[in-house]
Design a protein around this motif. Structure first.
Motif, PDB file in Angstrom:
ATOM      1  N   LEU A  41      -2.208  42.372  76.424  1.00 30.78           N
ATOM      2  CA  LEU A  41      -2.231  43.392  75.529  1.00 30.78           C
ATOM      3  C   LEU A  41      -3.475  44.463  75.922  1.00 30.78           C
ATOM      4  O   LEU A  41      -4.509  44.049  75.688  1.00 30.78           O
ATOM      5  N   VAL A  42      -3.278  45.569  76.495  1.00 30.12           N
ATOM      6  CA  VAL A  42      -4.234  46.373  76.949  1.00 30.12           C
ATOM      7  C   VAL A  42      -4.387  47.654  75.731  1.00 30.12           C
ATOM      8  O   VAL A  42      -5.585  48.121  75.692  1.00 30.12           O
ATOM      9  N   ARG A  43      -3.413  47.824  75.039  1.00 35.22           N
ATOM     10  CA  ARG A  43      -3.638  48.608  73.848  1.00 35.22           C
ATOM     11  C   ARG A  43      -2.549  48.176  72.766  1.00 35.22           C
ATOM     12  O   ARG A  43      -1.608  47.857  73.125  1.00 35.22           O
ATOM     13  N   VAL A  44      -2.882  48.196  71.443  1.00 32.06           N
ATOM     14  CA  VAL A  44      -1.884  47.997  70.458  1.00 32.06           C
ATOM     15  C   VAL A  44      -1.710  49.167  69.376  1.00 32.06           C
ATOM     16  O   VAL A  44      -3.139  49.729  68.893  1.00 32.06           O
ATOM     17  N   ASP A  45      -0.705  49.709  69.190  1.00 30.20           N
ATOM     18  CA  ASP A  45      -0.443  50.684  68.250  1.00 30.20           C
ATOM     19  C   ASP A  45       0.415  49.998  67.000  1.00 30.20           C
ATOM     20  O   ASP A  45       0.701  48.893  67.143  1.00 30.20           O
ATOM     21  N   ASP A  78      -2.797  37.516  62.185  1.00 27.80           N
ATOM     22  CA  ASP A  78      -2.188  37.101  63.392  1.00 27.80           C
ATOM     23  C   ASP A  78      -1.455  38.244  63.952  1.00 27.80           C
ATOM     24  O   ASP A  78      -0.877  38.045  64.910  1.00 27.80           O
ATOM     25  N   ASN A  79      -1.942  39.419  63.636  1.00 27.20           N
ATOM     26  CA  ASN A  79      -1.014  40.623  64.035  1.00 27.20           C
ATOM     27  C   ASN A  79      -1.676  40.472  65.440  1.00 27.20           C
ATOM     28  O   ASN A  79      -3.032  40.237  65.976  1.00 27.20           O
ATOM     29  N   PRO A  80      -0.855  40.997  66.600  1.00 25.73           N
ATOM     30  CA  PRO A  80      -1.001  41.366  67.878  1.00 25.73           C
ATOM     31  C   PRO A  80      -2.266  42.321  68.062  1.00 25.73           C
ATOM     32  O   PRO A  80      -2.261  43.257  67.241  1.00 25.73           O
ATOM     33  N   CYS A  81      -3.114  41.891  68.841  1.00 25.24           N
ATOM     34  CA  CYS A  81      -4.316  42.846  69.170  1.00 25.24           C
ATOM     35  C   CYS A  81      -4.754  42.916  70.429  1.00 25.24           C
ATOM     36  O   CYS A  81      -4.192  42.075  71.167  1.00 25.24           O
ATOM     37  N   THR A  82      -5.631  43.849  71.004  1.00 25.50           N
ATOM     38  CA  THR A  82      -6.001  44.071  72.365  1.00 25.50           C
ATOM     39  C   THR A  82      -6.585  42.775  72.860  1.00 25.50           C
ATOM     40  O   THR A  82      -7.470  42.180  72.114  1.00 25.50           O
ATOM     41  N   GLY A  83      -6.271  42.242  73.921  1.00 24.18           N
ATOM     42  CA  GLY A  83      -6.930  40.888  74.327  1.00 24.18           C
ATOM     43  C   GLY A  83      -5.811  39.887  74.487  1.00 24.18           C
ATOM     44  O   GLY A  83      -6.375  38.744  74.811  1.00 24.18           O
ATOM     45  N   ASP A  84      -5.072  39.924  73.550  1.00 26.46           N
ATOM     46  CA  ASP A  84      -3.942  38.761  73.274  1.00 26.46           C
ATOM     47  C   ASP A  84      -3.212  38.603  74.630  1.00 26.46           C
ATOM     48  O   ASP A  84      -2.841  39.634  75.500  1.00 26.46           O
ATOM     49  N   TRP A  85      -2.824  37.408  74.947  1.00 21.52           N
ATOM     50  CA  TRP A  85      -1.936  36.931  75.831  1.00 21.52           C
ATOM     51  C   TRP A  85      -0.511  36.786  75.253  1.00 21.52           C
ATOM     52  O   TRP A  85      -0.482  36.458  74.115  1.00 21.52           O
ATOM     53  N   ALA A  86       0.304  37.422  75.941  1.00 25.50           N
ATOM     54  CA  ALA A  86       1.745  37.564  75.355  1.00 25.50           C
ATOM     55  C   ALA A  86       2.926  37.013  76.254  1.00 25.50           C
ATOM     56  O   ALA A  86       2.664  36.863  77.425  1.00 25.50           O
ATOM     57  N   ALA A  87       3.968  36.719  75.678  1.00 23.37           N
ATOM     58  CA  ALA A  87       5.065  36.358  76.561  1.00 23.37           C
ATOM     59  C   ALA A  87       6.101  37.558  76.217  1.00 23.37           C
ATOM     60  O   ALA A  87       6.486  37.919  75.010  1.00 23.37           O
TER      61      ALA A  87
END
Ligand code: GDP
Ligand code: ZN
Length: 364
Positions: A41-45, A78-87
């Motif tokens: 994740l490079v940016r989260v809105d 646990d909300n997704p945030c910048t830096g997370d690895w995602a599937a």
């Protein structure tokens, strides 16, 4: 001659510039089998994110806009945030979707100042928290110590960059002062203006780094010097009527040209202290002294055989640093007292388990 290593690379190795590792690759295997694509994740809105992925067809790195609602919509830890690895499910309709988040190695959490007590994750999977401190004026060591406590708290390794070195002659002198306030922490002297120290800084931050520090400390300038690349993402989104539309956003995570990753999110810049473990690490010198006090529950005020008072008396521990320690500790307790009962209970458990040697000895 043997060349073209890319021919032999694992399918997701193009993500290594974003910090992807063999360990993550192994962790991801079952998700890959399920047809999901790894991405960072490079940016989260709200409800959506820009995710750097390796296109399964072209093998090229690209950024896709994905729906994050499958992994969380409330503003929880646990909300997704910048830096997370995602599937990522690239085939999801009407748009790609984040189907799962990989476990985080570290997390930077914003404290609940006058808001919900559980804090909000600002950046995930960070290896180094780089604290920018301007040399243009005398550094506020108390502020540096506060940032250090926060950095330790995140689980990442703190580091200090003294910026704008071109403006002063006595940078190394100031560096020694800051080093005394930062046990176990590398303190570098840099200038974005002249480029001094930037190579060393790059070499010291091979993984994922976040840059924090006071406004005006030179974070943006340093970020630009390190990224050297354009920071915008142009993407195609769809209106409800199905028409294409371009939007331009700023990414918050950059793969650096020479390796390493930099995260720069606006919210990170005004983070406060959260919890207690980081404080103990930021003041490991005082914690260490306290272990030598004669009494287990020494308050370091008037007890005989107090190692902290002895260090204050002989000047090996500065009054300023002790006061800073006590002040941050009071602040922490205030934050804890504002939390709701359940979370406060959890935090106290953690606090007790991790700093039981400290608690009760040094009490403001
Ligand atoms: P931020 O608020 O932490 O992002 O700080 P900025 O990057 O905006 O920098 C604040 C001011 O310091 C700006 O006027 C910059 O031009 C200046 N500045 C930043 N880095 C340097 C440096 O290495 N040398 C000098 N002389 N000025 C710098
Ligand atoms: Zn004592």
């Amino acid at each position: 001659m043997f060349n073209a290593t890319s021919d032999f690379a694992a399918p997701s190795s193009g993500l290594s510039g974003y910090g992807w590792t063999a360990e993550l690759d192994e962790l991801f295997a079952p998700l890959a089998e399920a047809g999901l694509t790894p991405g960072r994740l490079v940016r989260v809105d709200r409800g959506q994110a820009d995710v750097a992925v390796l296109d399964p067809e072209s093998g090229e790195l690209r950024t896709v806009r994905a729906d994050t609602r499958p992994v969380g919509s409330a503003e929880t830890k646990d909300n997704p945030c910048t830096g997370d690895w995602a599937a990522v499910d690239l085939a999801a309709t009407p748009m790609p979707a984040v189907s799962a988040l990989l476990p985080r190695s570290t997390a930077i959490i914003r404290k609940g100042a006058g808001m919900r007590s559980d804090g909000q994750v600002l950046a995930a999977n960070v290896d180094t928290v780089l604290i920018a401190v301007s040399l243009a004026s005398d550094p506020d060591l108390g502020r540096v110590e506060r940032f250090l406590a926060l950095a330790w708290e995140s689980g990442a390794q703190p580091m200090v960059a003294l910026t704008k070195a071109d403006l002063v002659d006595d940078a190394d002198f100031i560096r020694e002062d800051v080093e005394r306030a930062a046990p176990g922490v590398t303190v570098l002297v840099v200038s974005a203006e002249t480029g001094e120290g930037l190579d060393v800084l790059r070499a010291c931050t091979p993984g994922t780094t976040v840059l924090i520090g006071q406004s005006g400390a030179g974070k943006s300038t340093l970020t630009n010097a390190l990224t050297g690349a354009d920071r915008m993402i142009v993407q195609q989104t769809r209106d409800s009527d199905g028409k294409g539309r371009h939007t331009t956003t700023t990414r918050e995570l950059f793969a650096l040209p020479g390796g390493g990753v930099l995260i720069d999110t606006p919210g990170l810049r005004e983070v406060g202290l959260y919890g207690g473990e980081g404080l103990a690490q930021a003041f490991s010198d005082i914690e260490g002294l306290a272990e030598d006090c004669r009494f287990h529950d020494c308050s370091h005020r008037s007890e005989p055989g107090c190692a902290v008072l002895a260090a204050l008396a002989d000047g090996s521990l500065h009054e300023r640093r002790m006061e800073s320690y006590l002040k941050l500790q009071r602040e922490n307790e205030w934050i804890a007292s504002r939390s709701d009962a359940r979370l406060a209970g959890e935090r106290t458990k953690l606090w007790k388990a991790r700093t039981k040697a400290v608690r009760g000895r040094v009490r403001p």
